[in-house]
Design a protein around this motif. Structure first.
Motif, PDB file in Angstrom:
ATOM      1  N   VAL A  11       0.837  -1.320   0.131  1.00 36.74           N
ATOM      2  CA  VAL A  11       0.042  -0.180  -0.072  1.00 36.74           C
ATOM      3  C   VAL A  11       0.986   1.276   0.015  1.00 36.74           C
ATOM      4  N   VAL A  12       0.412   2.176  -0.840  1.00 40.41           N
ATOM      5  CA  VAL A  12       1.119   3.539  -0.772  1.00 40.41           C
ATOM      6  C   VAL A  12      -0.059   4.832  -0.513  1.00 40.41           C
ATOM      7  N   ILE A  13       0.297   5.547   0.478  1.00 42.55           N
ATOM      8  CA  ILE A  13      -0.391   6.576   0.792  1.00 42.55           C
ATOM      9  C   ILE A  13      -0.016   7.937   0.518  1.00 42.55           C
ATOM     10  N   ILE A  14      -0.906   8.821  -0.324  1.00 43.55           N
ATOM     11  CA  ILE A  14      -0.294  10.050  -0.769  1.00 43.55           C
ATOM     12  C   ILE A  14      -1.539  11.468  -0.181  1.00 43.55           C
ATOM     13  N   ASP A  15      -0.835  12.201   0.429  1.00 42.16           N
ATOM     14  CA  ASP A  15      -1.913  13.219   0.995  1.00 42.16           C
ATOM     15  C   ASP A  15      -0.852  14.318   1.639  1.00 42.16           C
ATOM     16  N   ASP A  16      -1.434  15.699   1.170  1.00 44.20           N
ATOM     17  CA  ASP A  16      -0.637  16.953   1.458  1.00 44.20           C
ATOM     18  C   ASP A  16      -0.834  17.197   2.809  1.00 44.20           C
ATOM     19  N   GLU A  17      -1.702  16.664   3.664  1.00 46.70           N
ATOM     20  CA  GLU A  17      -2.057  16.584   5.012  1.00 46.70           C
ATOM     21  C   GLU A  17      -1.435  15.607   5.884  1.00 46.70           C
ATOM     22  N   PRO A  18      -0.370  15.747   6.712  1.00 46.48           N
ATOM     23  CA  PRO A  18       0.364  14.767   7.274  1.00 46.48           C
ATOM     24  C   PRO A  18      -0.483  14.151   8.310  1.00 46.48           C
ATOM     25  N   ILE A  19      -1.471  14.657   8.769  1.00 46.46           N
ATOM     26  CA  ILE A  19      -2.436  14.228   9.831  1.00 46.46           C
ATOM     27  C   ILE A  19      -3.025  12.952   9.199  1.00 46.46           C
ATOM     28  N   ILE A  20      -3.414  13.303   7.882  1.00 47.03           N
ATOM     29  CA  ILE A  20      -4.265  12.264   7.363  1.00 47.03           C
ATOM     30  C   ILE A  20      -3.344  10.996   6.704  1.00 47.03           C
ATOM     31  N   VAL A  21      -2.055  11.256   6.388  1.00 44.79           N
ATOM     32  CA  VAL A  21      -1.206  10.194   6.001  1.00 44.79           C
ATOM     33  C   VAL A  21      -0.860   9.351   7.212  1.00 44.79           C
ATOM     34  N   GLU A  22      -0.858   9.783   8.510  1.00 41.62           N
ATOM     35  CA  GLU A  22      -0.329   9.494   9.883  1.00 41.62           C
ATOM     36  C   GLU A  22      -1.492   8.514  10.134  1.00 41.62           C
ATOM     37  N   GLY A  23      -2.901   9.097  10.115  1.00 44.51           N
ATOM     38  CA  GLY A  23      -4.093   8.508  10.495  1.00 44.51           C
ATOM     39  C   GLY A  23      -4.220   7.240   9.622  1.00 44.51           C
ATOM     40  N   LEU A  24      -4.306   7.447   8.508  1.00 48.31           N
ATOM     41  CA  LEU A  24      -4.413   6.204   7.597  1.00 48.31           C
ATOM     42  C   LEU A  24      -3.515   5.085   7.825  1.00 48.31           C
ATOM     43  N   SER A  25      -2.272   5.608   8.030  1.00 47.55           N
ATOM     44  CA  SER A  25      -1.180   4.299   7.986  1.00 47.55           C
ATOM     45  C   SER A  25      -1.309   3.619   9.572  1.00 47.55           C
ATOM     46  N   LYS A  26      -1.896   4.517  10.580  1.00 42.83           N
ATOM     47  CA  LYS A  26      -1.857   4.017  11.759  1.00 42.83           C
ATOM     48  C   LYS A  26      -3.359   3.228  12.143  1.00 42.83           C
ATOM     49  N   ALA A  27      -4.250   3.711  11.868  1.00 42.33           N
ATOM     50  CA  ALA A  27      -5.637   3.598  12.287  1.00 42.33           C
ATOM     51  C   ALA A  27      -6.191   2.297  11.632  1.00 42.33           C
ATOM     52  N   VAL A  28      -5.860   2.257  10.278  1.00 42.56           N
ATOM     53  CA  VAL A  28      -6.356   0.868   9.453  1.00 42.56           C
ATOM     54  C   VAL A  28      -5.811  -0.150   9.886  1.00 42.56           C
ATOM     55  N   PRO A  29      -6.476  -1.168  10.125  1.00 43.18           N
ATOM     56  CA  PRO A  29      -5.947  -2.534  10.560  1.00 43.18           C
ATOM     57  C   PRO A  29      -5.514  -3.504   9.298  1.00 43.18           C
ATOM     58  N   TRP A  30      -4.311  -2.838   8.542  1.00 43.56           N
ATOM     59  CA  TRP A  30      -3.910  -3.432   7.279  1.00 43.56           C
ATOM     60  C   TRP A  30      -3.699  -4.973   7.462  1.00 43.56           C
ATOM     61  N   GLU A  31      -3.328  -5.535   8.435  1.00 38.43           N
ATOM     62  CA  GLU A  31      -2.793  -6.795   8.457  1.00 38.43           C
ATOM     63  C   GLU A  31      -3.963  -7.679   8.249  1.00 38.43           C
ATOM     64  N   LYS A  32      -5.256  -7.331   8.759  1.00 35.86           N
ATOM     65  CA  LYS A  32      -6.346  -8.088   8.308  1.00 35.86           C
ATOM     66  C   LYS A  32      -6.726  -8.356   6.826  1.00 35.86           C
ATOM     67  N   TRP A  33      -6.313  -7.595   5.935  1.00 25.72           N
ATOM     68  CA  TRP A  33      -6.482  -8.065   4.486  1.00 25.72           C
ATOM     69  C   TRP A  33      -5.211  -8.191   4.128  1.00 25.72           C
ATOM     70  N   ASP A  34      -4.145  -8.455   5.001  1.00 31.30           N
ATOM     71  CA  ASP A  34      -2.714  -9.021   4.143  1.00 31.30           C
ATOM     72  C   ASP A  34      -1.985  -8.025   3.373  1.00 31.30           C
ATOM     73  N   CYS A  35      -2.185  -6.599   4.122  1.00 34.71           N
ATOM     74  CA  CYS A  35      -1.711  -5.720   3.493  1.00 34.71           C
ATOM     75  C   CYS A  35      -0.650  -5.014   4.300  1.00 34.71           C
ATOM     76  N   TYR A  36       0.246  -4.233   3.897  1.00 32.94           N
ATOM     77  CA  TYR A  36       1.144  -3.239   4.521  1.00 32.94           C
ATOM     78  C   TYR A  36       1.432  -2.090   3.809  1.00 32.94           C
ATOM     79  N   VAL A  37       1.758  -1.013   4.610  1.00 28.14           N
ATOM     80  CA  VAL A  37       2.003   0.430   4.180  1.00 28.14           C
ATOM     81  C   VAL A  37       3.405   0.499   3.795  1.00 28.14           C
ATOM     82  N   ALA A  38       3.698   0.423   2.546  1.00 27.21           N
ATOM     83  CA  ALA A  38       5.279   0.432   2.204  1.00 27.21           C
ATOM     84  C   ALA A  38       5.745   1.851   2.064  1.00 27.21           C
ATOM     85  N   ALA A  39       5.031   2.797   1.758  1.00 27.98           N
ATOM     86  CA  ALA A  39       5.557   4.164   1.784  1.00 27.98           C
ATOM     87  C   ALA A  39       4.342   5.204   1.680  1.00 27.98           C
ATOM     88  N   THR A  40       4.865   6.485   2.137  1.00 31.63           N
ATOM     89  CA  THR A  40       3.920   7.468   1.979  1.00 31.63           C
ATOM     90  C   THR A  40       4.543   8.772   1.459  1.00 31.63           C
TER      91      THR A  40
END
Length: 264
Positions: A11-40
């Motif tokens: 998974v890659v996350i792009i947003d010019d609001e750092p709070i949204i990038v951080e929120g998405l990276s940490k709040a979504v339980p990515w492992e539940k779908w066998d996903c991981y955040v590779a970069a933002t």
């Protein structure tokens, strides 16, 4: 990066609001779908570079960031990476924009602030789509070009031709146009051949010659000046290209126009 033989979706996350990038990276339980955040990334430009480097399976991105044409970026991504699943995050309630984004192949169009259940539903659908594609490939079924892939290619071709028509008088190169539409030079050449059935140089030269034909109606303009005005630095090159497209020299073309107008 794998876990117990299970494919981990990148998974890659792009947003010019750092709070949204951080929120998405940490709040979504990515492992539940066998996903991981590779970069933002926190800008469109660095986001494009990260996508090219990481080639993610899933992208969450804002499309209204400074210095970035969001729809052009979506078209480029879906055209070069047809299997990439894209979810758009935006603060703008623009129905036409959303409809065009979905036509180009976006999986989900989410309004900020997004609820956790909307984000989880988006991840779930994107992982299902990736899983189905994988099954079809493993079954040996040819994965045909999707309608959104064609739509994305058509969108890129139109944007590229428009850019050429607006900048034909400059010292324009294929790489300039490719940068403008967010794809590689090789991919842009392929798209122009598919959707316009012409090469970049033919589109550029044809645009220049059409403009030169208009300027030839102006008797006070010398042919050398016209050649320069439409982007040719070399008069001999202009003459060759003009004859190739019209079958006449510029002088013959001007004389023919005069006779058609009944001028001496």
């Amino acid at each position: 990066r794998c876990c117990k033989g299970v494919k981990m979706y990148k998974v890659v996350i792009i947003d010019d609001e750092p709070i949204i990038v951080e929120g998405l990276s940490k709040a979504v339980p990515w492992e539940k779908w066998d996903c991981y955040v590779a970069a933002t990334a926190e800008s469109g430009q660095s986001g494009v570079e990260i996508i090219q480097k990481e080639n993610p399976d899933i992208l969450f991105s804002d499309i209204r960031m400074p210095g970035m044409d969001g729809l052009a970026m979506i078209a480029a991504l879906k055209s070069e990476h047809p299997h990439m699943q894209i979810a758009i995050l935006t603060g703008f309630r623009d129905f036409e924009y959303a409809r065009e984004a979905i036509r180009l192949g976006v999986t989900r169009f989410l309004l900020k602030p997004s609820k956790m259940e909307e984000l989880e539903e988006a991840v779930s659908v994107m992982v299902q789509n990736l899983s189905h594609m994988k099954e079809r490939t493993e079954d040996g079924k040819a994965v045909q070009e999707e309608p959104e892939e064609t739509a994305a290619g058509s969108f890129i071709a139109q944007n590229a031709v428009k850019y050429i028509e607006e900048n034909y008088m400059e010292k324009l190169k294929l790489s300039d146009v490719a940068d403008h539409v967010y794809v590689s030079q090789w991919h842009l050449s392929k798209i122009l051949n598919q959707h316009v059935e012409k090469s970049f140089s033919d589109i550029l030269n044809q645009t220049r010659i059409e403009k030169a034909k208009e300027l030839l109606w102006e008797p006070s303009l010398r042919i050398g000046d016209i050649a320069e005005k439409v982007g040719f630095l070399d008069m001999a090159h202009f003459s060759r290209v003009f004859k190739k497209f019209t079958g006449l020299s510029a002088n013959e073309f001007r004389n023919q126009m005069k006779s058609e107008k009944g001028q001496p």
